[in-house]
Scaffold this motif. Sequence first.
Motif, PDB file in Angstrom:
ATOM      1  N   ALA A 181       0.750  -1.335  -0.389  1.00  0.00           N
ATOM      2  CA  ALA A 181      -0.456  -0.196  -0.098  1.00  0.00           C
ATOM      3  C   ALA A 181       1.008   1.137  -0.377  1.00  0.00           C
ATOM      4  O   ALA A 181       0.511   2.453  -0.135  1.00  0.00           O
ATOM      5  CB  ALA A 181      -1.156   0.032   1.399  1.00  0.00           C
ATOM      6  N   LYS A 182       2.126   1.273   0.436  1.00  0.00           N
ATOM      7  CA  LYS A 182       2.860   2.513   0.523  1.00  0.00           C
ATOM      8  C   LYS A 182       2.954   2.957  -1.330  1.00  0.00           C
ATOM      9  O   LYS A 182       3.468   3.370  -1.487  1.00  0.00           O
ATOM     10  CB  LYS A 182       4.363   2.063   0.635  1.00  0.00           C
ATOM     11  CG  LYS A 182       4.391   1.455   2.885  1.00  0.00           C
ATOM     12  CD  LYS A 182       5.542   1.564   3.103  1.00  0.00           C
ATOM     13  CE  LYS A 182       5.337   0.766   4.547  1.00  0.00           C
ATOM     14  NZ  LYS A 182       6.554   0.585   5.539  1.00  0.00           N
ATOM     15  N   THR A 183       3.363   1.503  -2.131  1.00  0.00           N
ATOM     16  CA  THR A 183       4.112   1.809  -3.583  1.00  0.00           C
ATOM     17  C   THR A 183       2.566   2.784  -4.195  1.00  0.00           C
ATOM     18  O   THR A 183       1.770   3.120  -5.355  1.00  0.00           O
ATOM     19  CB  THR A 183       4.220   0.965  -3.951  1.00  0.00           C
ATOM     20  OG1 THR A 183       5.488   1.252  -3.312  1.00  0.00           O
ATOM     21  CG2 THR A 183       4.703   1.389  -5.325  1.00  0.00           C
ATOM     22  N   GLU A 184       1.394   1.126  -4.318  1.00  0.00           N
ATOM     23  CA  GLU A 184      -0.262   1.434  -4.829  1.00  0.00           C
ATOM     24  C   GLU A 184      -1.159   1.424  -3.680  1.00  0.00           C
ATOM     25  O   GLU A 184      -1.174   0.278  -3.100  1.00  0.00           O
ATOM     26  CB  GLU A 184      -0.517   0.050  -5.763  1.00  0.00           C
ATOM     27  CG  GLU A 184      -1.064   0.064  -5.469  1.00  0.00           C
ATOM     28  CD  GLU A 184      -1.288   0.927  -7.094  1.00  0.00           C
ATOM     29  OE1 GLU A 184      -2.434   1.624  -6.976  1.00  0.00           O
ATOM     30  OE2 GLU A 184      -0.973   1.169  -7.762  1.00  0.00           O
ATOM     31  N   PRO A 185      -1.894   2.901  -3.814  1.00  0.00           N
ATOM     32  CA  PRO A 185      -3.121   2.484  -3.276  1.00  0.00           C
ATOM     33  C   PRO A 185      -4.067   1.926  -3.568  1.00  0.00           C
ATOM     34  O   PRO A 185      -5.653   1.976  -2.529  1.00  0.00           O
ATOM     35  CB  PRO A 185      -3.355   4.575  -3.156  1.00  0.00           C
ATOM     36  CG  PRO A 185      -2.733   4.802  -4.555  1.00  0.00           C
ATOM     37  CD  PRO A 185      -1.272   4.114  -4.389  1.00  0.00           C
ATOM     38  N   ASP A 186      -4.394   1.700  -4.920  1.00  0.00           N
ATOM     39  CA  ASP A 186      -5.819   1.178  -4.674  1.00  0.00           C
ATOM     40  C   ASP A 186      -5.700   0.319  -4.866  1.00  0.00           C
ATOM     41  O   ASP A 186      -5.044  -0.767  -5.129  1.00  0.00           O
ATOM     42  CB  ASP A 186      -5.745   0.848  -6.680  1.00  0.00           C
ATOM     43  CG  ASP A 186      -6.783   0.929  -7.196  1.00  0.00           C
ATOM     44  OD1 ASP A 186      -7.291  -0.423  -7.313  1.00  0.00           O
ATOM     45  OD2 ASP A 186      -7.600   1.484  -7.904  1.00  0.00           O
ATOM     46  N   PHE A 187      -6.511  -0.265  -3.951  1.00  0.00           N
ATOM     47  CA  PHE A 187      -6.757  -1.620  -2.976  1.00  0.00           C
ATOM     48  C   PHE A 187      -6.540  -3.346  -4.593  1.00  0.00           C
ATOM     49  O   PHE A 187      -7.197  -4.300  -4.340  1.00  0.00           O
ATOM     50  CB  PHE A 187      -8.267  -1.908  -2.119  1.00  0.00           C
ATOM     51  CG  PHE A 187      -8.148  -3.266  -1.710  1.00  0.00           C
ATOM     52  CD1 PHE A 187      -7.375  -4.258  -1.035  1.00  0.00           C
ATOM     53  CD2 PHE A 187      -9.726  -4.652  -2.319  1.00  0.00           C
ATOM     54  CE1 PHE A 187      -8.109  -5.421  -0.100  1.00  0.00           C
ATOM     55  CE2 PHE A 187      -9.224  -5.614  -1.999  1.00  0.00           C
ATOM     56  CZ  PHE A 187      -8.777  -5.752  -1.473  1.00  0.00           C
ATOM     57  N   GLY A 188      -8.224  -2.601  -5.494  1.00  0.00           N
ATOM     58  CA  GLY A 188      -7.818  -3.969  -6.510  1.00  0.00           C
ATOM     59  C   GLY A 188      -6.734  -4.266  -7.071  1.00  0.00           C
ATOM     60  O   GLY A 188      -5.925  -5.576  -6.943  1.00  0.00           O
ATOM     61  N   VAL A 189      -5.688  -2.981  -7.522  1.00  0.00           N
ATOM     62  CA  VAL A 189      -4.165  -3.777  -7.788  1.00  0.00           C
ATOM     63  C   VAL A 189      -3.482  -4.053  -7.360  1.00  0.00           C
ATOM     64  O   VAL A 189      -2.964  -5.184  -7.732  1.00  0.00           O
ATOM     65  CB  VAL A 189      -3.094  -1.983  -8.150  1.00  0.00           C
ATOM     66  CG1 VAL A 189      -2.063  -2.165  -8.674  1.00  0.00           C
ATOM     67  CG2 VAL A 189      -4.717  -1.610  -9.563  1.00  0.00           C
TER      68      VAL A 189
END
Length: 293
Positions: A181-189
């Motif tokens: 989550a530190k890199t990608e905020p989108d839960f789906g990704v």
Amino acid sequence: MLLWRSTTALARAPTRLFSTSALRCSSVALASDHYTPSSPRNDAGPLVILHGLFGSKQNWRSLARGLAAKTGREVHALDLRNHGTSPHAKDASYSALAGDVATFLEEKKLENITLLGHSMGGKVAMALALRPHEAIERLIVVDISPAVGKISPEFTQYLDAMKAIDAANVSSRKEADELLAKTEPDFGVRSFLLTNLEKSPSSSYYKFRLPLHYFSDAIEEIGGFPYQLGETKFEGPTLVFKGESRSKYINRRNIPSLEGFFPNMQLKTLETGHWVHAEKPKEFADDVVEFCK
């Protein structure tokens, strides 16, 4: 999933595909799932599905089962090399990837094939159809073009994040998700990327089953394409899906290359991002069924 900034397909000299016999020598045996319709159409060839970067055949399980039922065709969903449960190999060129698929089709004795590929799998499908491969009757390309371009920053960021998770020796998926989550905020990704996380058989830690070091070395190859316009064409019916609202993988600059390589193509636009089939599964399936008729 495939992440790069597209330019035109004329950006650099092509990487030549080898003959089928040469490719067979270096190909890997691809893992696959097979779906048989309850009411098969005897006059219809199979549908073969190729996933995108960091994906696997399991991402297509529900759609593949539904497409088998609706089209009356056998469906084969493949894991490309370095993905899913298929073997790992350092060569990540489209020559090698297409060669693996060609060997699979030959060994299964499949004919009159409708070949469907999303993102990186779409490039593999296009490369194989353009070789040409006589068993391929129809082509479906999902949100990708035969363009050459630089890898976008997100690609390296995802790789770095997955390497960091491996190094952290996480003991749960929740812990891995918090790091990602530190890199990608989108839960789906994040959920998509974490489908590649599994508990190591030699320890109690979770590790990515992807050979991340191979991907790091293959950045230019993943953004490439093995043909230039004017070299070859695929004359069969071709359906190209474009994600309209949140995807730039198919755009006004690279649509001419699609039309040049695939003169009998039709472009279908859905209000989605890059994961057209996941965001609009019913509309996507209906369009594939209609095309397969």
